[in-house]
Design a protein around this motif. Structure first.
Motif, PDB file in Angstrom:
ATOM      1  N   GLU A  55       0.850  -1.191   0.000  1.00 55.42           N
ATOM      2  CA  GLU A  55       0.000   0.000   0.000  1.00 55.42           C
ATOM      3  C   GLU A  55       0.890   1.248   0.000  1.00 55.42           C
ATOM      4  O   GLU A  55       1.800   1.364   0.818  1.00 55.42           O
ATOM      5  N   LYS A 108      -4.067  -0.536  13.946  1.00 53.50           N
ATOM      6  CA  LYS A 108      -4.873   0.573  13.406  1.00 53.50           C
ATOM      7  C   LYS A 108      -6.319   0.191  13.699  1.00 53.50           C
ATOM      8  O   LYS A 108      -6.875  -0.710  13.060  1.00 53.50           O
ATOM      9  N   LYS A 133       0.769  10.367  13.975  1.00 55.89           N
ATOM     10  CA  LYS A 133       1.340  10.989  12.762  1.00 55.89           C
ATOM     11  C   LYS A 133       1.858  12.385  13.115  1.00 55.89           C
ATOM     12  O   LYS A 133       1.244  13.081  13.928  1.00 55.89           O
ATOM     13  N   GLU A 136       3.959   9.395  -0.218  1.00 60.86           N
ATOM     14  CA  GLU A 136       2.591   9.355  -0.731  1.00 60.86           C
ATOM     15  C   GLU A 136       2.117  10.702  -1.278  1.00 60.86           C
ATOM     16  O   GLU A 136       1.619  10.782  -2.400  1.00 60.86           O
TER      17      GLU A 136
HETATM   18  C1  GCU Z   1      -3.309   7.413   4.468  1.00 59.50           C
HETATM   19  C2  GCU Z   1      -3.066   6.499   3.305  1.00 59.50           C
HETATM   20  C3  GCU Z   1      -3.627   5.138   3.533  1.00 59.50           C
HETATM   21  C4  GCU Z   1      -3.162   4.597   4.873  1.00 59.50           C
HETATM   22  C5  GCU Z   1      -3.483   5.574   5.964  1.00 59.50           C
HETATM   23  C6  GCU Z   1      -2.901   5.163   7.306  1.00 59.50           C
HETATM   24  O1  GCU Z   1      -4.661   7.749   4.566  1.00 59.50           O
HETATM   25  O2  GCU Z   1      -3.623   7.060   2.149  1.00 59.50           O
HETATM   26  O3  GCU Z   1      -3.193   4.309   2.479  1.00 59.50           O
HETATM   27  O4  GCU Z   1      -3.783   3.388   5.140  1.00 59.50           O
HETATM   28  O5  GCU Z   1      -2.908   6.808   5.667  1.00 59.50           O
HETATM   29  O6  GCU Z   1      -1.887   5.743   7.694  1.00 59.50           O
HETATM   30  O7  GCU Z   1      -3.445   4.297   7.974  1.00 59.50           O
END
Ligand code: GCU
Length: 599
Positions: free
Chosen positions: A100, A222, A300, A333
């Motif tokens: 991802e 998460k 974050k 990203e």
């Molecule tokens: C962003 C990202 C996702 C990821 C998410 C995360 O939104 O686009 O791909 O899963 O961050 O950090 O959980």
């Protein structure tokens, strides 16, 4: 994967060994802490002393960087936990692919569901990470799908095989796990953290993990985020949820990295009372002091999502009784996806200068894959390199780190050109993308390239509110969402007031007219035009600089790779310039003071 795969392009770990001019001494009585070492070089001989093997290893890597004499110095890591997280899907995901937000080819660990047969490459990667001080790796994506969930149970032997390679370099492995694992894997009808069967399931599953991998690091979770399951479904708090996993891990010394990236991803864009920036603080700060000792809350670095410019997350400044990790994203990203040159450590370093005293861990989302150069854009290696070095010592100067990486990677004849290309590349990228901290304006879904209104009427909570009069998000206490009030002083007042809010964050905190005059003396609209013309022009210059470097200086293949990526960066930067300038010209009706071409 075929061909060579240089580590730091031939610098550290790329086969370079220690000569007999390096003397390593392990002395458990030397008084140094775990991982620390003392290093000196005199008369052409380097000596390294440490109390443990890890310290000796870090000292050895330091010895490889040394150039000249050195009076004895002791080095110790700033934080004990320095982790790289992979968003590896194990199975190729129909939308997100193998990794991802992965821009470096396939996975280093799995190939379409099966464990890689190139474990030597994993060993090279472990050495590369250890050479910059990383000591923890989580192997799979934070979004845990049904297939990946099984790593925790019947696919543990694969995790063990990877852990064996990382262990050689004193790196512990972690797994991302699904909060719903007791249901998905255990067949229970609930994942309620208060349910005794759920607690027992986590305890038993964790015991099996440690029976297979005694030095396993722990879990990354998460939960209640972008569709992932979590404790909210049972009316429980995130502390309730995290603590159940923590209790299962505690007897073995394991930890939970529990992510604070929790927000409403089904927002109605018409709803002006909800502010995504507020969400993590609102959810987590009331829980300060309630998390078990082996829970690390992973935050974050900014309140939204790895944008080119964000203020520091207020959560990192507001939870003194909780272990905190700051999360950076080396995988670019929103910053050019490893096709654009964008050296991010100046951003990370400024975050660390604000939060260093408050965090116990530094986490970086990996930008490496099975690409020949590890990172697709060869110059993107520098982000991973400096991420590790800054986690070890956040006081290091990011530009000095850039030069350190260049020195280990390129011959002197190329060093100046690479330095020039990279030094200001974050500012250049910011210049031609979304202005003054407003963020997004990217193409929905893949997040590459401009789409000014791409997210404006979506459910994701990332809006710029541009109209004919002005642009920006009012997050003040006086008239907006009140987000500025989540900061301690003096930041709360600094961001609240137009007089003191830094220009680069203006539109993150305020909605202002296009004619608003910045501290720089320019109006907002003229700033937008100027930075977009300048940013795109700077990229065009980069192309010329690289073309002037004889290919044989760096090798033809690498030269061609960088040249190819720069061509794409120019194309993309021009597209950004023209879409952003045209959009704001049409909205505001205000011409460019310099009369340049806007469509
Ligand atoms: C962003 C990202 C996702 C990821 C998410 C995360 O939104 O686009 O791909 O899963 O961050 O950090 O959980």
């Amino acid at each position: 994967m075929s061909g060579v795969h240089p580590a730091w392009l031939g610098g550290l770990g790329g086969g370079a060994g220690l000569g007999d001019d390096v003397v390593l001494t392990r002395d458990p009585l030397c008084g140094l802490e775990a991982e620390a070492y003392t290093i000196a070089r005199s008369g052409g001989v380097t000596t390294v002393v440490a109390a443990d093997e890890a310290g000796l290893m870090y000292g050895s890597f330091h010895a490889l960087r040394l150039d000249g004499e050195l009076a004895a110095q002791t080095h110790r890591p700033f934080v004990a936990r320095r982790m790289v997280q992979h968003w590896d899907n194990v199975f190729v995901h129909p939308v997100m692919g193998q990794v991802e937000r992965g821009y470096s080819g396939g996975s280093l660990f799995w190939e379409d569901g099966a464990l890689t047969d190139d474990l030597d490459r994993v060993g090279d990667y472990a050495r590369l990470l250890a050479s910059v001080g990383i000591n923890a790796v989580s192997l799979n994506n934070v979004n845990v799908h049904a297939g990946e969930a099984r790593l925790l149970t019947d696919r543990l032997s694969e995790v063990a095989a990877l852990a064996a390679r990382f262990r050689q370099y004193h790196i512990r492995v972690y797994l991302s796990v699904s909060f719903a694992a007791p249901m998905v894997l255990g067949g229970l009808d609930t994942a309620d953290p208060a349910d005794e069967r759920v607690k027992a399931w986590w305890a038993a599953a964790t015991q099996r993990v440690y029976a297979t991998i005694p030095d396993f690091g722990g879990y990354v979770v998460k939960a209640d985020s972008e569709g992932q399951p979590g404790p909210f479904a049972y009316g429980r708090t995130h502390a309730d949820g995290a603590n159940v996993l923590a209790a299962a891990l505690a007897p073995f010394g394991g930890e939970v990295y529990w992510r604070a990236f929790v927000y409403n991803h089904r927002q109605d864009w018409r709803d002006r009372s909800t502010d995504r920036a507020r969400a993590a603080y609102d959810h987590f700060t009331p829980l300060d002091g309630e998390f078990a000792a082996n829970v690390v809350l992973q935050v974050k670095h900014g309140p939204i999502d790895f944008q080119p410019r964000e203020p520091v997350s207020p959560v990192l400044l507001s939870m003194p009784r909780t272990s905190l990790a700051v999360e950076f994203q080396a995988t670019q990203e929103y910053t050019g996806q490893q096709r654009h040159v964008c050296y991010l450590p100046p951003m990370w370093s400024s975050v660390l200068s604000t939060v260093a005293g408050a965090v116990d861990a530094v986490v970086t989302v990996s930008n490496a894959g099975d690409d020949r150069y590890w990172t697709n854009h060869p110059l993107a290696q520098a982000n991973l390199y400096a991420a590790g070095r800054l986690a070890w010592d956040p006081a290091l100067d990011p530009i000095a780190l850039l030069d350190e990486w260049i020195g280990l990677t390129f011959p002197p004849a190329a060093a100046g050109v690479v330095h020039e290309l990279m030094r200001d590349s974050w500012a250049v990228y910011e210049g031609y993308t979304s202005p003054l901290g407003v963020g997004f304006m990217v193409h929905p879904g893949d997040h590459y390239g401009p789409d000014v209104d791409g997210y404006e009427y979506s459910r994701w909570g990332t809006y710029h509110f541009a109209d004919r009069d002005g642009v920006g998000v009012d997050r003040t206490r006086a008239t907006g969402t009140g987000f500025t009030g989540q900061y301690p002083q003096p930041l709360a007042d600094e961001y609240e007031s137009l007089d003191t809010c830094p220009d680069e964050l203006l539109l993150f905190f305020h909605h202002v007219p296009y004619t608003h005059v910045l501290h720089s003396g320019k109006t907002v609209i003229q700033h937008i035009y100027d930075t977009h013309f300048q940013g795109a022009a700077a990229v065009a210059e980069m192309v010329g600089r690289w073309a002037a470097l004889p290919p044989e200086t760096v090798g033809e293949d690498l030269h061609a790779r960088v040249a190819d990526r720069l061509r794409e960066q120019v194309r993309s930067a021009n597209e950004w310039r023209d879409q952003i300038n045209t959009y704001f010209h049409r909205k505001s009706g205000i011409p460019d003071a310099q009369g340049r071409r806007i469509y």
